[in-house]
Design a protein around this motif. Structure first.
Motif, PDB file in Angstrom:
ATOM      1  N   LYS A  60      -1.508   8.538   2.643  1.00  0.00           N
ATOM      2  CA  LYS A  60      -2.303   7.422   2.124  1.00  0.00           C
ATOM      3  C   LYS A  60      -3.704   7.850   1.693  1.00  0.00           C
ATOM      4  O   LYS A  60      -4.519   7.009   1.318  1.00  0.00           O
ATOM      5  CB  LYS A  60      -2.421   6.327   3.183  1.00  0.00           C
ATOM      6  CG  LYS A  60      -1.084   5.744   3.618  1.00  0.00           C
ATOM      7  CD  LYS A  60      -1.273   4.717   4.729  1.00  0.00           C
ATOM      8  CE  LYS A  60       0.061   4.183   5.211  1.00  0.00           C
ATOM      9  NZ  LYS A  60      -0.095   3.200   6.328  1.00  0.00           N
TER      10      LYS A  60
ATOM     11  N   GLY B 198      -4.900   3.621   8.282  1.00  0.00           N
ATOM     12  CA  GLY B 198      -4.233   2.795   7.283  1.00  0.00           C
ATOM     13  C   GLY B 198      -3.204   1.838   7.834  1.00  0.00           C
ATOM     14  O   GLY B 198      -2.373   1.321   7.078  1.00  0.00           O
TER      15      GLY B 198
ATOM     16  N   ASP C  90      -5.900   4.314   1.008  1.00  0.00           N
ATOM     17  CA  ASP C  90      -6.007   3.484   2.209  1.00  0.00           C
ATOM     18  C   ASP C  90      -6.654   4.237   3.367  1.00  0.00           C
ATOM     19  O   ASP C  90      -7.157   3.606   4.303  1.00  0.00           O
ATOM     20  CB  ASP C  90      -4.611   3.006   2.641  1.00  0.00           C
ATOM     21  CG  ASP C  90      -4.008   2.028   1.649  1.00  0.00           C
ATOM     22  OD1 ASP C  90      -4.773   1.308   0.985  1.00  0.00           O
ATOM     23  OD2 ASP C  90      -2.764   2.001   1.534  1.00  0.00           O
TER      24      ASP C  90
END
Length: 199
Positions: free
Chosen positions: A70, A136, A77
């Motif tokens: 991520k 995340g 994120d």
């Protein structure tokens, strides 16, 4: 040159919310809910496999690798600095972090349910929530982080209906009657003089 130590008096509203034992039942409900959530989360990790024992680190490795995925894209994120922490610190010590998370969740849950060192337990619970969020993962972490922050603020009475009622006085944290708990009282005891305030 002598510097005078000064204290900012605690407003009535914060004393009522965070230091009034009449609100202890509400704080107790909040504390028990957060404690139960942590205890169940930790127990599932310990009893479910992949977190402790011979296969320790397997589950957390998958979680961390998912967090690393991520860190890419235009709006990642997971922040780059936290990705570096995962890559260079957490992943190489996955088994250690796995045990810390699993047993940490259980210990935080038990401490909150018992009302023992509530503020400290809530702080470490919030710290774990923050790390899950930085990795995340939303789930219940935003709500639990907010509730943990409230418990830290209300540490003086959050464990009043619990073991803190007896544990905190042994550490020098004492209660005083409402009549003596006036605005402007010395924050470390009711026997000290009221701080000088400018006229």
């Amino acid at each position: 040159m002598t510097t005078e130590t000064r204290y900012v008096p605690e407003p009535q509203i914060t004393r009522t919310l965070f230091a009034d034992t009449r609100l202890a039942p509400l704080w107790t409900l909040l504390r028990l809910y957060v404690g139960y959530e942590w205890l169940m989360a930790g127990w599932h990790k310990i009893s479910g496999g992949g977190w402790v024992g011979d296969n320790a680190g397997a589950a957390v490795t998958g979680f961390l690798k998912g967090a690393l995925a991520k860190t890419g894209g235009e709006h990642p994120d997971v922040s780059g600095w936290y990705g570096a922490f995962i890559q260079n610190v957490a992943l190489p010590n996955a088994a250690l972090f796995s045990h810390m998370v699993a047993f940490g969740e259980v210990f935080v849950g038990i401490a909150l349910i018992l009302g023992l060192f509530t503020g400290v337990a809530a702080f470490f619970g919030g710290l774990m929530n923050a790390n899950f969020l930085l990795a995340g993962t939303l789930s219940s972490n935003p709500v639990l982080f907010i509730l943990a922050t409230w418990l830290v603020l209300g540490w003086r009475v959050a464990g009043w209906i619990g073991l803190d009622r007896w544990a905190l006085p042994r550490l020098g944290v004492h209660t005083v009657p409402q009549a003596e708990s006036r605005v402007g009282a010395h924050p470390f005891g009711h026997h000290s003089q009221q701080p000088h305030l400018p006229s």
